[in-house]
Design a protein around this motif. Sequence first.
Motif, PDB file in Angstrom:
ATOM      1  N   GLY A  88       0.830  -1.220  -0.011  1.00 26.48           N
ATOM      2  CA  GLY A  88       0.047  -0.090  -0.131  1.00 26.48           C
ATOM      3  C   GLY A  88       0.931   1.416   0.044  1.00 26.48           C
ATOM      4  N   THR A  89       1.755   1.356   0.867  1.00 31.73           N
ATOM      5  CA  THR A  89       2.870   2.324   0.791  1.00 31.73           C
ATOM      6  C   THR A  89       3.603   2.591  -0.592  1.00 31.73           C
ATOM      7  N   LEU A  90       3.889   1.607  -1.213  1.00 30.32           N
ATOM      8  CA  LEU A  90       4.800   1.549  -2.301  1.00 30.32           C
ATOM      9  C   LEU A  90       4.005   2.046  -3.593  1.00 30.32           C
ATOM     10  N   VAL A  91       2.444   1.715  -3.469  1.00 28.61           N
ATOM     11  CA  VAL A  91       1.611   1.895  -4.477  1.00 28.61           C
ATOM     12  C   VAL A  91       1.146   3.471  -4.379  1.00 28.61           C
ATOM     13  N   ALA A  92       1.014   4.216  -3.270  1.00 28.91           N
ATOM     14  CA  ALA A  92       0.742   5.209  -2.987  1.00 28.91           C
ATOM     15  C   ALA A  92       1.998   6.068  -3.737  1.00 28.91           C
ATOM     16  N   TYR A  93       3.132   5.887  -3.433  1.00 25.61           N
ATOM     17  CA  TYR A  93       4.325   6.497  -3.742  1.00 25.61           C
ATOM     18  C   TYR A  93       4.415   6.401  -5.410  1.00 25.61           C
ATOM     19  N   ARG A  94       4.055   5.268  -5.966  1.00 23.44           N
ATOM     20  CA  ARG A  94       4.037   5.066  -7.537  1.00 23.44           C
ATOM     21  C   ARG A  94       2.867   5.911  -8.167  1.00 23.44           C
ATOM     22  N   LYS A  95       1.712   6.176  -7.578  1.00 21.54           N
ATOM     23  CA  LYS A  95       0.641   6.745  -8.124  1.00 21.54           C
ATOM     24  C   LYS A  95       0.740   8.452  -8.124  1.00 21.54           C
TER      25      LYS A  95
END
Length: 274
Positions: free
Chosen positions: A45-52
Amino acid sequence: RSLGSVFRGADLEVYMGYLARQAAAAMPGKTLVHVRDLIGKAATGTLVAYRKHCASSSSSSGQLILPESLKLVPLFCLGLSKLPCFRTDARADSRAVWLSRIASLPLDRLLPAVHPRLFRVSLDIVPNNSSTGNGSGAEQTPVPESLPLSAEHLESDGVYILENGYDIFLYFAREAPAHAVEQLLGTPSLHSIDPSTFADLPQQENPLSKQTREVIAQLRRQRRSYMHMRLVVKGHPHETLFHSALVEDRHVLSGMSYVEYLCYLHRQIQNVLT
């Protein structure tokens, strides 16, 4: 005002402390698989938020994008999931001890438990007359550079120190030279020592013993903890504890290697984004 600022100022210790306490709190009534999945989903979830919201639009979709401040999140999440409290092969008392530690650990004690440090003992010591070996020369002996937590970095004739903030493991590889055993332990053979009663290195009057004891003294000062020493001998339970701390390796009971875990997180991120 922006997620980019949040990620630039993110604190890895605080992040891991929060996640570790969440995982420990979820333990009652949940399976170990569920709790380990919780850790993986939090990282995803953390890395998805950063990617998006933060990553460059030109970034390749086939690349795992990590924020600079949290680039070690995959490694530390893997280490967290391999703590005894989340392992299927851990005893109930060991699991209870580690759950208690997670609930009460200050942050500067949490990361060493999640990701220990591994050092190779240099067996080619040049005598240093400025070091007395009684503690006064400890400041002059640098702590060696730490090694990746993988068995592939253990040489067959080496001696290693691993510390996790609670214990120091002294590991002699199977072809460790007899002179190193004698200079460090005061005995020609490891078989003459009972690991269960071994407490610390004896004060031997030789350069290898003095320098190794000085390095260990520095590690204890850094952690502000005495850290009981455990001698790792083949076939003794300490050997299992030592190898289980090599979190970058794949293990039948504790799970994926670091490379496999990175691939797993990448797949999870891609599934969310698509």
